[in-house]
Motif scaffolding. Structure first.
Motif, mmCIF file in Angstrom:
data_model
loop_
_atom_site.group_PDB
_atom_site.id
_atom_site.type_symbol
_atom_site.label_atom_id
_atom_site.label_comp_id
_atom_site.label_asym_id
_atom_site.label_seq_id
_atom_site.Cartn_x
_atom_site.Cartn_y
_atom_site.Cartn_z
ATOM 1 N N THR A 256 0.832 -1.197 0.000
ATOM 2 C CA THR A 256 0.000 0.000 0.000
ATOM 3 C C THR A 256 0.870 1.251 0.000
ATOM 4 O O THR A 256 1.817 1.364 0.774
ATOM 5 C CB THR A 256 -0.929 0.007 1.222
ATOM 6 N N ASN A 257 0.548 2.172 -0.887
ATOM 7 C CA ASN A 257 1.266 3.442 -1.073
ATOM 8 C C ASN A 257 2.657 3.280 -1.661
ATOM 9 O O ASN A 257 3.405 4.253 -1.746
ATOM 10 C CB ASN A 257 1.369 4.230 0.245
ATOM 11 N N LYS A 258 3.007 2.090 -2.107
ATOM 12 C CA LYS A 258 4.315 1.889 -2.727
ATOM 13 C C LYS A 258 4.195 1.300 -4.136
ATOM 14 O O LYS A 258 5.201 0.994 -4.771
ATOM 15 C CB LYS A 258 5.194 0.994 -1.855
ATOM 16 N N GLN A 259 2.965 1.133 -4.618
ATOM 17 C CA GLN A 259 2.769 0.615 -5.966
ATOM 18 C C GLN A 259 3.068 1.692 -7.009
ATOM 19 O O GLN A 259 2.995 2.892 -6.721
ATOM 20 C CB GLN A 259 1.328 0.153 -6.144
ATOM 21 N N ASN A 260 3.393 1.245 -8.210
ATOM 22 C CA ASN A 260 3.418 2.175 -9.329
ATOM 23 C C ASN A 260 2.064 2.892 -9.338
ATOM 24 O O ASN A 260 1.018 2.245 -9.278
ATOM 25 C CB ASN A 260 3.625 1.405 -10.632
#
Length: 481
Positions: A256-260
């Motif tokens: 979460t919050n680190k995806q492309n």
């Protein structure tokens, strides 16, 4: 520790050191301005924000461009993209395109550029290049914008709006200055290699090519309005070529919050559920029809359900087909949560070069560049070899208008889903391809510009140009004849 984890620490530091302000979107009073920072810390933050603005989620440049170049539509069972496809352009429409571009990427690049210690020359060069990249799009979208007096914070909270043509001219100066810094730093062991660069990983020769490619785009934008001096790009540096797409990846992962950000908005969440815009965003009927027989269609769009059928929908069709019976965004654009973000494709650079050659502005073989661009597009999407396609879609041996038409059509396909904003801009410049006006829209013509946000009329009323809602369809920027 992964680069993205470091980036989140940097972001936390940036926001922790920021001063509080009720006017969050004031480009001169940014909450994103740290009391102190270093180029190494600020660069990946700025680059992350470049991705977010360019091809992130719903409010990105890319999404608006794909709607205004008629590649995407909303499924018939979704009330989505209404303002965009009905052309409800006001001073409250997509204000982040203006405000957040200044606040987030540009503000951070400006901080880097002002750190002029000799060892930071490469960082300064990168900042100059990326500021030019973003300012070109601001000019292309709005015309006159704050430039020479921007980022002065308390020293000047009401910056003047510079003439769009003057800004364009200075962007070429700044890009040349960046190339000069890069050349001088190549033999200077005291100059730092930008280790935190999450775009080119410190490859300064590629940064110099990227700068030249942006120059070429700036010059071609003006190709219809008079004689343009192309000497600044005929400098021996060259341009981005096959296999030299500019990506950005600070370490995206399925967290979460680190995806492309594109995948996080149009693909799946970290938990594996459909992302916020996934089911609503569908192929337009225009795109599906135009791409019939093109192997890239199955990479740009997904087949319906378990079938091999590709189905699109006209924009503004709330009583039309449900999303489950339409083609969504395809596997060539949505591969994984850790996929690279695209800043500039090799295909775009090659097509810019092909047009410049066709117009006699630079030396080269336009047909060969065109062929290389199409293959680069196939490669980017994982569509295989383009040989058969090029056999029936060859570079035309005809007039300049036919040449440019074929080049821009290929640009429409190559940038579909990754930089629709550039496609909308190029359509304004050239008239290609013949993009339809959305049914049931409030205008019979496509928008030709964005309007200044209402916040500017509240905070900088003495400088922001006066506009009416009709200007979005009639008041063209300087290069749009």
């Amino acid at each position: 520790m992964k680069i993205l984890n470091k980036l989140f620490i940097a972001l936390f530091a940036v926001f922790s050191m920021a001063s509080c302000s009720n006017d969050f979107f004031d480009v001169n009073e940014s909450q994103n301005s740290p009391v102190s920072s270093t180029p190494k810390l600020s660069l990946p933050v700025a680059q992350k924000y470049t991705v977010d603005m360019l091809n992130g989620g719903y409010n990105s440049y890319n999404t608006l461009g794909n709607l205004w170049s008629y590649s995407w539509a909303a499924g018939g069972d979704y009330i989505w993209y209404t303002d965009e496809t009905k052309y409800l352009v006001t001073s409250g429409f997509r204000t982040a395109t203006f405000n957040s571009t200044y606040l987030l990427p540009l503000n951070n690049y400006d901080i880097i550029e002002k750190n002029t210690a000799p060892e930071n020359a490469n960082y300064v060069a990168i900042a100059k290049i990326m500021k030019a990249f973003h300012f070109q799009y601001l000019v292309d979208a709005y015309g006159n914008v704050p430039y020479s007096e921007a980022f002065q914070r308390q020293a000047n909270t009401t910056p003047k709006y510079d003439d769009a043509k003057d800004i364009y001219d200075d962007l070429l100066v700044q890009l040349t200055a960046a190339q000069t810094l890069i050349a001088a730093s190549a033999s200077d062991a005291t100059v730092l290699t930008p280790a935190s660069d999450v775009m080119m990983h410190g490859d300064m020769a590629k940064w110099a090519k990227f700068a030249n490619t942006i120059k070429l785009r700036i010059l071609l934008r003006q190709s219809e309005i008079g004689v343009i001096d192309y000497s600044s790009v005929n400098n021996g540096i060259g341009f981005l070529g096959a296999g030299e797409t500019v990506y950005c990846n600070p370490g995206y992962s399925n967290e979460t919050n680190k995806q492309n950000p594109f995948y996080a908005s149009f693909g799946k969440t970290a938990a594996g559920d459909a992302a916020s815009n996934s089911n609503a965003t569908r192929a337009s009927d225009y795109a599906i029809t135009k791409l019939s027989g093109d192997p890239r269609r199955s990479r740009l769009f997904a087949a319906v359900g378990t079938t091999t059928n590709y189905v699109g929908i006209a924009q503004n069709q709330p009583a039309g087909l449900a999303s489950s019976n339409l083609s969504g965004i395809g596997p060539g654009l949505l591969s994984s949560s850790s996929q690279n973000a695209i800043i500039m494709q090799a295909a775009e650079s090659l097509l810019l070069q092909a047009e410049a050659v066709a117009r006699g502005f630079i030396p080269g073989d336009a047909a060969a560049l065109y062929n290389a661009a199409v293959q680069a597009s196939f490669d980017e999407l994982g569509a295989g070899a383009a040989t058969t396609y090029l056999g029936t879609n060859a570079y035309p041996a005809g007039t300049l208008a036919q040449n440019v038409g074929a080049i821009i059509y290929q640009k429409w396909i190559a940038l579909m889903g990754t930089n629709g904003f550039e496609v909308w801009i190029e359509n304004r410049r050239t008239g290609y391809p013949d993009i339809p006006v959305a049914p049931n829209a409030t205008s019979t013509v496509l928008p030709v510009r964005l309007l200044y946000p209402s916040t500017e009329y509240g905070t900088n009323p003495g400088n922001v140009p006066a506009q009416t809602s009709g200007d979005a369809f009639t008041s063209k920027v300087f290069w749009d004849n």
